[in-house]
Write an enzyme that holds these catalytic residues in place. Structure first.
Site, PDB file in Angstrom:
ATOM      1  N   SER A 113     -51.449  99.940 -19.429  1.00 44.78           N
ATOM      2  CA  SER A 113     -50.125 100.220 -19.961  1.00 44.78           C
ATOM      3  C   SER A 113     -49.908 101.675 -20.349  1.00 44.78           C
ATOM      4  CB  SER A 113     -49.858  99.291 -21.136  1.00 44.78           C
ATOM      5  OG  SER A 113     -48.538  99.415 -21.547  1.00 44.78           O
ATOM      6  N   HIS A 114     -49.621 101.908 -21.637  1.00 44.25           N
ATOM      7  CA  HIS A 114     -49.292 103.258 -22.123  1.00 44.25           C
ATOM      8  C   HIS A 114     -50.542 104.049 -22.483  1.00 44.25           C
ATOM      9  CE1 HIS A 114     -49.814 100.409 -25.276  1.00 44.25           C
ATOM     10  NE2 HIS A 114     -50.166 101.396 -26.082  1.00 44.25           N
ATOM     11  N   ASP A 277     -43.290 103.999 -19.488  1.00 42.48           N
ATOM     12  CA  ASP A 277     -44.728 104.178 -19.719  1.00 42.48           C
ATOM     13  C   ASP A 277     -45.558 104.028 -18.438  1.00 42.48           C
ATOM     14  OD1 ASP A 277     -44.440 101.442 -19.374  1.00 42.48           O
ATOM     15  OD2 ASP A 277     -46.065 100.957 -20.747  1.00 42.48           O
ATOM     16  N   ASP A 279     -47.177 101.607 -16.891  1.00 42.32           N
ATOM     17  CA  ASP A 279     -46.912 100.532 -15.930  1.00 42.32           C
ATOM     18  C   ASP A 279     -45.445 100.123 -15.874  1.00 42.32           C
ATOM     19  OD1 ASP A 279     -47.093  99.479 -18.506  1.00 42.32           O
ATOM     20  OD2 ASP A 279     -47.773  97.522 -17.814  1.00 42.32           O
ATOM     21  N   ASP A 281     -43.190  99.075 -18.127  1.00 39.47           N
ATOM     22  CA  ASP A 281     -42.519  98.009 -18.875  1.00 39.47           C
ATOM     23  C   ASP A 281     -41.932  98.492 -20.199  1.00 39.47           C
ATOM     24  OD1 ASP A 281     -44.985  98.277 -20.086  1.00 39.47           O
ATOM     25  OD2 ASP A 281     -45.587  96.179 -19.856  1.00 39.47           O
ATOM     26  N   ARG A 282     -42.362  99.664 -20.664  1.00 36.82           N
ATOM     27  CA  ARG A 282     -41.782 100.181 -21.917  1.00 36.82           C
ATOM     28  C   ARG A 282     -40.691 101.202 -21.616  1.00 36.82           C
ATOM     29  NH1 ARG A 282     -46.270 101.096 -26.537  1.00 36.82           N
ATOM     30  NH2 ARG A 282     -47.372  99.128 -26.256  1.00 36.82           N
ATOM     31  N   LYS A 376     -41.459  92.685 -20.081  1.00 32.49           N
ATOM     32  CA  LYS A 376     -40.487  93.679 -20.495  1.00 32.49           C
ATOM     33  C   LYS A 376     -40.295  94.647 -19.334  1.00 32.49           C
ATOM     34  CE  LYS A 376     -43.953  96.192 -23.264  1.00 32.49           C
ATOM     35  NZ  LYS A 376     -45.147  95.336 -23.290  1.00 32.49           N
TER      36      LYS A 376
HETATM   37  C1  G16 Z   1     -48.382  95.254 -25.278  1.00 29.45           C
HETATM   38  C2  G16 Z   1     -47.686  93.932 -25.429  1.00 29.45           C
HETATM   39  C3  G16 Z   1     -46.529  94.063 -26.365  1.00 29.45           C
HETATM   40  C4  G16 Z   1     -46.991  94.610 -27.699  1.00 29.45           C
HETATM   41  C5  G16 Z   1     -47.716  95.921 -27.479  1.00 29.45           C
HETATM   42  C6  G16 Z   1     -48.360  96.450 -28.745  1.00 29.45           C
HETATM   43  O1  G16 Z   1     -47.526  96.156 -24.659  1.00 29.45           O
HETATM   44  O2  G16 Z   1     -47.216  93.453 -24.190  1.00 29.45           O
HETATM   45  O3  G16 Z   1     -45.952  92.811 -26.518  1.00 29.45           O
HETATM   46  O4  G16 Z   1     -45.919  94.791 -28.555  1.00 29.45           O
HETATM   47  O5  G16 Z   1     -48.747  95.759 -26.539  1.00 29.45           O
HETATM   48  O6  G16 Z   1     -49.354  95.572 -29.131  1.00 29.45           O
HETATM   49  P1  G16 Z   1     -50.369  95.936 -30.287  1.00 29.45           P
HETATM   50  O7  G16 Z   1     -49.509  96.229 -31.483  1.00 29.45           O
HETATM   51  O8  G16 Z   1     -51.228  94.724 -30.433  1.00 29.45           O
HETATM   52  O9  G16 Z   1     -51.116  97.175 -29.869  1.00 29.45           O
HETATM   53  P2  G16 Z   1     -48.037  97.038 -23.439  1.00 29.45           P
HETATM   54  O10 G16 Z   1     -46.854  97.854 -23.056  1.00 29.45           O
HETATM   55  O11 G16 Z   1     -49.168  97.843 -24.020  1.00 29.45           O
HETATM   56  O12 G16 Z   1     -48.493  96.068 -22.418  1.00 29.45           O
END
Ligand code: G16
Length: 543
Positions: A113-114, A277, A279, A281-282, A376
């Site tokens: 992800s990010h 981000d 991938d 989704d953000r 997302k």
């Molecule tokens: C993931 C989850 C999100 C979550 C985020 C932060 O996002 O898909 O639902 O809000 O992590 O999670 P945490 O607070 O546990 O670090 P992504 O964009 O990283 O896949």
């Protein structure tokens, strides 16, 4: 072609977190590490024999190598077909869409992800189920159990499959279908939004800057925003995915997308700025001189979604994660629709979306999406914003001011303490938990605690129960602080402190967030003894 069975042993710590398994890239590259986890996915879901899977990733370092391993392991276990994005690339929402469009049995998304990418940074693997969404807890629990029992894995010995151009090939009897990663996704967006209205907006001189942060959304944003919608060349920047995201941190927030923020706050700012981000989704939304918090973005999108053709019949419901601000709740109330409060993690929205109880979902962590996929979707949020701006022809700042004037403002901020000692972090949470029954009525830093609990969730659709989802402290006057440990980090622990206060007094809607929240910030720090326990004077990241 030869199928090899390799003897192996369980590897500690292969427990999927908030969103799949995320670890240091070098850990994933250790012998058997990736193979063990992929075989455990197959074992945890009852095998992949005769199944159709989707495969793609965000292009980070090791993405190409890992994709070849997944293909060889899917073939060895008898999968019928794997649909893979050209160059092994697929944004997370595009992968979700492909799973749904092609009625695949599931998909593997290679992404952290990010989190930054590179040999010394992070890598990750997510498994999505046939509705296109992240595997729910019962599935990830079975996968984790499989990682603890694994004794062998199966892999085909073969040359790399050519993923560089669309077409079909065979790998040990399995069909590998390479597809253009953008085409299906673009069609989906065309069906949801009024592209003519957005084209007219750009034709009128409206200017935007989309920062793809050297990540996977670049090709999608360029094809749609510049290609279809006619935004001038250069509107989408950093659009070529790179294995280390240009050396940056592909997290669309004011800290990591600082060049975009500086532009938007400066004299030469275009009308609209956005970023996504690693991938895809953000998202981050920022108007000229006006940053929009993810929680406010969710509320504004929900209040105005009917202006886009895909949502003209209205919304069935809104869902938000518990730490996300209550701004969306006020919109839901005004619209006369339910608002669901779920644990952090997109996987918790899946049942509500499948059951048709929620149409739009969002999280404070820069995620917004709808029932068009089961993830997302960063670019979707940007296009919905553009559709609304095209319909309203007002600035982002006036749209936000109008929204606050109607609904009031939920001042909101998240303070992150990153890479802190895991034992100290767990102790901080344990101690706070132990004090919960005694906190109501106590005065801390001048604020009176009105309620304190730990969030647990009973899914209204499938009845599943999830506990331990964040400690909530409410204060007299309606403010709150939420404490949670992140489930996506790869080093030590990250303490997240979510701070919120509602304001409806028209004269007090324009304050700076940290100033508006100062009392709650002080009380949260004192309650949890953050400074003493983390050794940090201030948060590493404030969003
Ligand atoms: C993931 C989850 C999100 C979550 C985020 C932060 O996002 O898909 O639902 O809000 O992590 O999670 P945490 O607070 O546990 O670090 P992504 O964009 O990283 O896949």
């Amino acid at each position: 072609m030869k199928i090899t069975t390799v003897k192996t042993q369980p590897i500690d710590g292969q427990k999927p977190g908030t969103s799949g398994l995320r670890k240091k890239t070098r850990q994933f590259m250790q012998p058997h590490y990736l193979e063990n986890f992929i075989q455990s996915i197959w074992n945890g879901i009852g095998g992949v024999h005769d199944k159709v899977l989707v495969l793609g990733g965000d292009g980070r370092y090791f993405n190409d190598r890992a994709a070849q391993v997944v293909l060889r392991m899917a073939a060895a276990s008898g999968a019928a077909r794997v649909i893979v994005g050209q160059g092994a690339l697929l944004s997370t929402p595009a992968a979700s869409n492909l799973i749904r469009q092609r009625r695949a049995d599931g998909g593997i998304i290679l992404s952290a992800s990010h989190n930054p990418g590179g040999p010394d940074e992070d890598f990750g693997v997510k498994y999505n189920i046939s509705n296109g969404g992240p595997a729910p807890e019962d599935v990830t629990n079975r996968i984790f159990a499989a990682t603890q029992e694994i004794s062998e894995y199966h892999i085909v010995e073969a040359q790399d499959v050519d993923l560089s151009r669309p077409g079909k090939t065979a790998l040990a009897g399995m069909v590998v279908e390479v597809v253009d990663p953008v085409v299906d996704y673009k069609e989906l967006m065309q069906g949801l939004f009024d592209f003519d209205a957005i084209r007219a907006l750009f034709a009128s001189g409206f200017q935007m800057r989309f920062d793809a942060m050297h990540a996977v959304t670049g090709p999608y944003a360029r094809a749609i925003i510049e290609g279809e919608l006619g935004a001038p060349a250069g509107s989408v920047i950093n659009a070529t995915p790179s294995p280390d995201f240009g050396g940056g941190h592909p997290d669309p927030n004011p800290i990591w997308a600082k060049p975009l923020m500086d532009l938007m706050m400066g004299a030469e700012a275009p009308d609209f700025g956005a970023a996504s981000d690693g991938d895809g989704d953000r998202n981050m939304i920022v108007g000229r001189g006006c940053y929009v918090t993810p929680s406010d973005s969710l509320a504004v999108l929900a209040a105005n979604a009917h202006m886009a053709p895909g949502y003209r019949h209205g919304l069935k419901g809104i869902a938000r994660s518990m730490p996300t601000s209550g701004a969306a709740d006020r919109v839901a109330e005004a619209l006369g629709i339910p608002c669901f409060e779920t644990p952090t993690g997109w996987k918790f929205f899946g049942t509500l979306l499948d059951a048709g109880r929620a149409t739009i979902c969002g999280e404070e962590s820069a995620g917004t999406g709808s029932d068009h996929v089961r993830e997302k979707d960063g670019l979707w949020a940007v296009l919905l914003w553009l559709n609304i701006l095209a319909a309203r022809r007002v600035s982002v700042a006036s749209l936000i001011a109008e929204h606050w004037a109607r609904f009031g403002r939920n001042y909101y901020s998240r303070h992150d303490y990153e890479g802190i000692d895991s034992t100290a972090a767990t102790r901080l949470m344990d101690d706070l938990r132990a004090r919960l029954p005694d906190l109501p009525g106590q005065v801390v830093a001048g604020m009176t605690v009105s309620g304190a609990d730990e969030f647990a969730y009973d899914d209204p659709v499938d009845g599943s129960h999830t506990g331990g989802q964040g400690i909530r402290i409410g204060f007299d006057g309606g403010g709150r602080a939420v404490f949670r440990l992140s489930g996506t980090g790869t080093q030590g622990a990250t303490l997240r402190v979510y701070l919120e206060r509602y304001e409806s007094d028209a004269a007090r809607l324009g304050m700076e967030s940290q100033e508006a929240l100062a009392g709650i910030i002080a009380a949260a720090g004192e309650l949890a003894g953050i400074r003493a326990r983390t050794g940090r004077e201030s948060p590493d990241v404030i969003t």
